[in-house]
Write a protein that holds these residues in place. Structure first.
Motif, PDB file in Angstrom:
ATOM      1  N   ASP A 117       7.258  23.905  49.730  1.00 44.10           N
ATOM      2  CA  ASP A 117       6.634  25.149  49.291  1.00 44.10           C
ATOM      3  C   ASP A 117       5.567  25.606  50.275  1.00 44.10           C
ATOM      4  O   ASP A 117       5.265  26.794  50.371  1.00 44.10           O
ATOM      5  N   ALA A 118       4.933  24.670  50.961  1.00 48.16           N
ATOM      6  CA  ALA A 118       3.864  25.006  51.903  1.00 48.16           C
ATOM      7  C   ALA A 118       4.033  24.151  53.151  1.00 48.16           C
ATOM      8  O   ALA A 118       4.032  22.928  53.058  1.00 48.16           O
TER       9      ALA A 118
ATOM     10  N   ALA B 153       5.597  28.004  53.615  1.00 46.25           N
ATOM     11  CA  ALA B 153       6.700  28.613  52.881  1.00 46.25           C
ATOM     12  C   ALA B 153       7.928  28.806  53.768  1.00 46.25           C
ATOM     13  O   ALA B 153       7.832  28.936  54.988  1.00 46.25           O
TER      14      ALA B 153
ATOM     15  N   PRO C 205      10.705  31.478  53.130  1.00 42.81           N
ATOM     16  CA  PRO C 205      11.307  32.529  52.302  1.00 42.81           C
ATOM     17  C   PRO C 205      12.805  32.646  52.564  1.00 42.81           C
ATOM     18  O   PRO C 205      13.235  32.707  53.715  1.00 42.81           O
TER      19      PRO C 205
ATOM     20  N   ARG D 282      11.818  22.372  47.466  1.00 42.69           N
ATOM     21  CA  ARG D 282      12.856  23.299  47.061  1.00 42.69           C
ATOM     22  C   ARG D 282      14.069  23.189  47.972  1.00 42.69           C
ATOM     23  O   ARG D 282      13.961  22.788  49.115  1.00 42.69           O
TER      24      ARG D 282
ATOM     25  N   HIS E  27      11.234  24.544  56.655  1.00 52.19           N
ATOM     26  CA  HIS E  27       9.947  25.216  56.866  1.00 52.19           C
ATOM     27  C   HIS E  27       9.436  25.017  58.289  1.00 52.19           C
ATOM     28  O   HIS E  27       8.502  25.700  58.705  1.00 52.19           O
TER      29      HIS E  27
END
Length: 245
Positions: free
Chosen positions: A131-132, A134, A136, A240, A101
């Motif tokens: 997740d934050a 993000a 993608p 993730r 990220h």
């Protein structure tokens, strides 16, 4: 929590593979292709094996020849794919990208472009990200990381010398977050550690834990006496991992 441990597990099981590493960092997030350079640097001696246009594209984005030519991003992305697959002809290649990220957008695009086009090539790419903010990664298999199972969380907490009942309460209160389970016991009083007093609810990340979490999160050394913005709670959203091969 646990994404870095999974990447370390991948590296430990990569017998017979060439392992390439890159780790995102906030201070390099605005430097185009900086993460890609970190990953590909051990392979730059193979640029001569690529088609001339692709080799020139990587020399330009990495400023190898001091050229100020405009960057052909598509050529650089194709060259990244070619460089990894060419190296894999000799030895299978495993690319591990941690804190994805935080990698710069150009590197992210190049590596995702590559991961989505690996077919029979002996190359695997694994991204680990939060997740934050993000990260993608459409089209790649995804493994959400959640808290540990109850029994595993209790065993981890008991390693710090907690009474089993206290370990069970801590496992429930932290939703199995492994970092919280290893760091929080040191902040508990003897009465709480032995179950003589109930744990306070909700658990609060004291300054020691807050500093530890922020240091992990920001990838920078802990500075004593410097207080930053509040850390994420032990119930932080899952991390993730994405992979392409």
């Amino acid at each position: 929590m646990g994404k870095t441990a999974l990447l370390q597990h991948c590296a430990a099981r990569s017998t017979g593979m060439r392992v390439l590493h890159a780790t995102g960092a906030p201070f390099e997030a605005d430097l185009p292709f900086s993460a890609l350079h970190q990953l590909a640097r051990p392979l730059l001696h193979r640029l001569g094996d690529l088609p001339a246009q692709q080799a020139d594209a990587l020399r330009t984005v990495f400023a190898i020849d001091g050229s100020s030519r405009p960057v052909n991003r598509l050529a650089a992305y194709v060259a990244t794919l070619s460089l990894l697959t060419t190296a894999a002809e000799d030895t299978p290649v495993l690319c591990l990208v941690d804190d994805a990220h935080w990698i710069d957008p150009a590197s992210a695009e190049a590596l995702l472009f590559t991961a989505r086009r690996l077919l029979a090539d002996r190359v695997a790419v694994v991204f680990a990200a939060r997740d934050a903010p993000a990260f993608p990664a459409p089209g790649l298999p995804e493994l959400p990381l959640t808290g540990l199972a109850r029994d595993d969380a209790i065993r981890l907490a008991m390693r710090a010398g907690l009474d089993r009942r206290v370990a069970a309460d801590l496992a429930a209160a932290t939703a199995g977050n492994p970092l919280a389970l290893t760091e929080l016991p040191a902040t508990l009083s003897e009465e709480h550690r032995n179950g003589w007093l109930p744990l306070r609810e909700p658990l609060v990340l004291v300054e020691r834990i807050e500093t530890t979490v922020l240091a992990h999160a920001r990838g920078c050394p802990t500075t004593p006496g410097v207080r930053s913005s509040p850390a994420r709670s032990p119930r932080s959203p899952p991390r993730r991992c994405w992979s392409g091969s």
